[in-house]
Design a protein around this motif. Sequence first.
Motif, PDB file in Angstrom:
ATOM      1  N   LEU A   1       1.216   6.679  -7.367  1.00  0.00           N
ATOM      2  CA  LEU A   1       0.850   5.464  -6.634  1.00  0.00           C
ATOM      3  C   LEU A   1       0.162   5.748  -5.304  1.00  0.00           C
ATOM      4  O   LEU A   1      -0.205   4.824  -4.590  1.00  0.00           O
ATOM      5  N   GLN A   2       0.021   7.023  -4.984  1.00  0.00           N
ATOM      6  CA  GLN A   2      -0.528   7.364  -3.673  1.00  0.00           C
ATOM      7  C   GLN A   2      -1.868   6.676  -3.414  1.00  0.00           C
ATOM      8  O   GLN A   2      -2.820   6.793  -4.190  1.00  0.00           O
ATOM      9  N   GLY A   3      -1.929   5.910  -2.311  1.00  0.00           N
ATOM     10  CA  GLY A   3      -3.178   5.246  -1.926  1.00  0.00           C
ATOM     11  C   GLY A   3      -3.473   3.981  -2.691  1.00  0.00           C
ATOM     12  O   GLY A   3      -4.528   3.378  -2.523  1.00  0.00           O
ATOM     13  N   GLN A   4      -2.548   3.554  -3.567  1.00  0.00           N
ATOM     14  CA  GLN A   4      -2.794   2.345  -4.368  1.00  0.00           C
ATOM     15  C   GLN A   4      -2.242   1.109  -3.684  1.00  0.00           C
ATOM     16  O   GLN A   4      -1.157   1.140  -3.099  1.00  0.00           O
ATOM     17  N   LEU A   5      -2.982   0.009  -3.799  1.00  0.00           N
ATOM     18  CA  LEU A   5      -2.508  -1.307  -3.356  1.00  0.00           C
ATOM     19  C   LEU A   5      -1.996  -2.019  -4.596  1.00  0.00           C
ATOM     20  O   LEU A   5      -2.766  -2.272  -5.513  1.00  0.00           O
TER      21      LEU A   5
ATOM     22  N   ASN B   1       4.131  -4.916   7.497  1.00  0.00           N
ATOM     23  CA  ASN B   1       4.638  -3.601   7.911  1.00  0.00           C
ATOM     24  C   ASN B   1       6.085  -3.337   7.484  1.00  0.00           C
ATOM     25  O   ASN B   1       6.755  -2.490   8.080  1.00  0.00           O
ATOM     26  N   LYS B   2       6.568  -4.056   6.474  1.00  0.00           N
ATOM     27  CA  LYS B   2       7.920  -3.778   5.961  1.00  0.00           C
ATOM     28  C   LYS B   2       7.848  -2.589   5.014  1.00  0.00           C
ATOM     29  O   LYS B   2       6.929  -2.503   4.174  1.00  0.00           O
ATOM     30  N   LEU B   3       8.857  -1.742   5.143  1.00  0.00           N
ATOM     31  CA  LEU B   3       8.927  -0.535   4.325  1.00  0.00           C
ATOM     32  C   LEU B   3       9.474  -0.892   2.941  1.00  0.00           C
ATOM     33  O   LEU B   3      10.534  -1.524   2.840  1.00  0.00           O
ATOM     34  N   VAL B   4       8.753  -0.495   1.889  1.00  0.00           N
ATOM     35  CA  VAL B   4       9.170  -0.836   0.518  1.00  0.00           C
ATOM     36  C   VAL B   4       9.233   0.444  -0.311  1.00  0.00           C
ATOM     37  O   VAL B   4       8.330   1.284  -0.226  1.00  0.00           O
TER      38      VAL B   4
ATOM     39  N   LEU C   1       0.876  -1.180   0.000  1.00  0.00           N
ATOM     40  CA  LEU C   1       0.000   0.000   0.000  1.00  0.00           C
ATOM     41  C   LEU C   1       0.911   1.227   0.000  1.00  0.00           C
ATOM     42  O   LEU C   1       1.669   1.445   0.958  1.00  0.00           O
ATOM     43  N   PHE C   2       0.830   2.014  -1.073  1.00  0.00           N
ATOM     44  CA  PHE C   2       1.740   3.154  -1.211  1.00  0.00           C
ATOM     45  C   PHE C   2       1.160   4.393  -0.533  1.00  0.00           C
ATOM     46  O   PHE C   2      -0.019   4.717  -0.695  1.00  0.00           O
ATOM     47  N   GLU C   3       2.032   5.080   0.228  1.00  0.00           N
ATOM     48  CA  GLU C   3       1.576   6.200   1.055  1.00  0.00           C
ATOM     49  C   GLU C   3       1.981   7.567   0.512  1.00  0.00           C
ATOM     50  O   GLU C   3       1.218   8.510   0.540  1.00  0.00           O
ATOM     51  N   GLU C   4       3.239   7.677   0.070  1.00  0.00           N
ATOM     52  CA  GLU C   4       3.721   9.005  -0.359  1.00  0.00           C
ATOM     53  C   GLU C   4       5.026   8.845  -1.137  1.00  0.00           C
ATOM     54  O   GLU C   4       5.641   7.776  -1.122  1.00  0.00           O
ATOM     55  N   GLN C   5       5.409   9.939  -1.781  1.00  0.00           N
ATOM     56  CA  GLN C   5       6.669   9.954  -2.514  1.00  0.00           C
ATOM     57  C   GLN C   5       7.730  10.591  -1.621  1.00  0.00           C
ATOM     58  O   GLN C   5       7.497  11.660  -1.033  1.00  0.00           O
ATOM     59  N   VAL C   6       8.884   9.916  -1.498  1.00  0.00           N
ATOM     60  CA  VAL C   6       9.968  10.434  -0.668  1.00  0.00           C
ATOM     61  C   VAL C   6      11.234  10.483  -1.532  1.00  0.00           C
ATOM     62  O   VAL C   6      11.701   9.449  -2.005  1.00  0.00           O
ATOM     63  N   ARG C   7      11.746  11.669  -1.720  1.00  0.00           N
ATOM     64  CA  ARG C   7      12.944  11.882  -2.557  1.00  0.00           C
ATOM     65  C   ARG C   7      12.868  11.095  -3.876  1.00  0.00           C
ATOM     66  O   ARG C   7      13.753  10.309  -4.209  1.00  0.00           O
ATOM     67  N   GLY C   8      11.754  11.260  -4.581  1.00  0.00           N
ATOM     68  CA  GLY C   8      11.609  10.679  -5.918  1.00  0.00           C
ATOM     69  C   GLY C   8      11.190   9.219  -5.947  1.00  0.00           C
ATOM     70  O   GLY C   8      10.958   8.659  -7.021  1.00  0.00           O
ATOM     71  N   ARG C   9      11.107   8.572  -4.787  1.00  0.00           N
ATOM     72  CA  ARG C   9      10.678   7.162  -4.787  1.00  0.00           C
ATOM     73  C   ARG C   9       9.377   7.027  -4.007  1.00  0.00           C
ATOM     74  O   ARG C   9       9.148   7.753  -3.046  1.00  0.00           O
ATOM     75  N   TRP C  10       8.538   6.057  -4.437  1.00  0.00           N
ATOM     76  CA  TRP C  10       7.278   5.825  -3.725  1.00  0.00           C
ATOM     77  C   TRP C  10       7.516   4.924  -2.532  1.00  0.00           C
ATOM     78  O   TRP C  10       8.184   3.893  -2.640  1.00  0.00           O
TER      79      TRP C  10
END
Length: 453
Positions: free
Chosen positions: A414-418, A403-406, A387-396
Amino acid sequence: MNVADSLRVASALERLGYHATPRPHEADVVVLNTCVVRQSAEDKAYGRLHSLRPLKQQRPEMVVNLMGCLVGVKGYDKLKKRFPFVDVFSPPSDPGPLVAYLTQDESRTLEQSETGERFTLMDEGPERAAPLLLPVEERGRLVASHVPVVLGCSHACTFCIIPYRRGVERSRHVGDILTEVRALVEQGVKEITLLGQIVDRYGKDIEDGPNLAALLRVVHEVEGLERIRFLTSHPNWMTDELLDAVAELPKVMPHIEVPVQAGDDEVLENMKRGYTAESYRRLVERIRQRLGGAFPGVSIATDIIVGFPGETQAQFQRTYDLLAELKLDVAHLARYSPRAGTVSERRMPDDVPDEEKWRRFRLLEDLQEGIAAEINARYLGETVEVLFEEQVRGRWKGRTPTNKLVFVESAEDLQGQLRQAQITWSGPWSMQARLLGEARADLTAVAFSQISL
Ligand code: SF4
């Protein structure tokens, strides 16, 4: 919990016509929401408070609100004397005092329709508030949000300041929780984390009230909600009924946060945690038996305090050995710092030298880094749902069910997309992946369902 409380304040302020600014020197109202769970957090809160003093001198009309655990629930006379420039003091989870202060000052400048909402908010208090309206910049953008379900704590571990600052345990009404979850989902939120200092005690203070397993089943029915998490659990209250609910309900993620704090029984007894290392070991086995299943199974996070008063080298070694044996996914580590007024501060000398606390901390940190790297390496080449939450320094940035960070690189929004993603690199703290397949069409529509209780 403070993140959830801050959201509540922002929502209350927007109802009064305010909007957020990241620049304190431009603000009409500055809210400093504080945490004192460790000395470093308290020091930081005082530092920020001191930095506001010159601003208040320049602009006396600016309202300064000190909120949260620094204020607590038992009065704030000393703070008021020390920081006379603070206009409003608010206990944790309660925007009420600030709203009351602002509405008295500004009632004539506000629309009549807003007045009704203001009184609803004040009269009903923080636990029976109107549906949470997200701050405007979060609306339609916030993917994961927190909903407090149990406020305060009545357990009284000897090291912990929280029961003194957040008060006794109070479970929120299931109807209020549902109203809040539905409102958040309607505003675009896809993942909800139900919060409590001991979340698995949800409902225990309400006669014939639902327990956390029942609450999960009800929240699970909210249409448009994709994921549910809950934290933090106490080992003594993690029932099979709760674990079965996690196993059965597809929206409830297989991730359990259950602190052990120490691996030595005498230290656990001195902390008044109420369990032994062996019973924690059996709990981890039980969680893995009931939720383990096929890859990736269940992930477990724990908390550990090193350097508790009287902790000997041999006792620390037992904590080290337990962590090495159980191989948990995450360990949040802390060096003991005495919190004024707690039992350990009053009765137990803080006798482990600071450099020794640091040494023990680093030993556990190194151990956990190796364990997390080993667990995460099993994900390499595997396909996981993110589940994508936000863009951080050019990466989603997104999270797996465990609960692993990907992170992925993609030109898509991709915001809000599964999405399904294949893990291409893994490290102890995060992973990288490449996207597979198309976005699920039904995720763009958010429905609002009626659930009868
Ligand atoms: S369970 Fe213990 S550590 Fe957790 S909030 Fe309550 S008193 Fe503090």
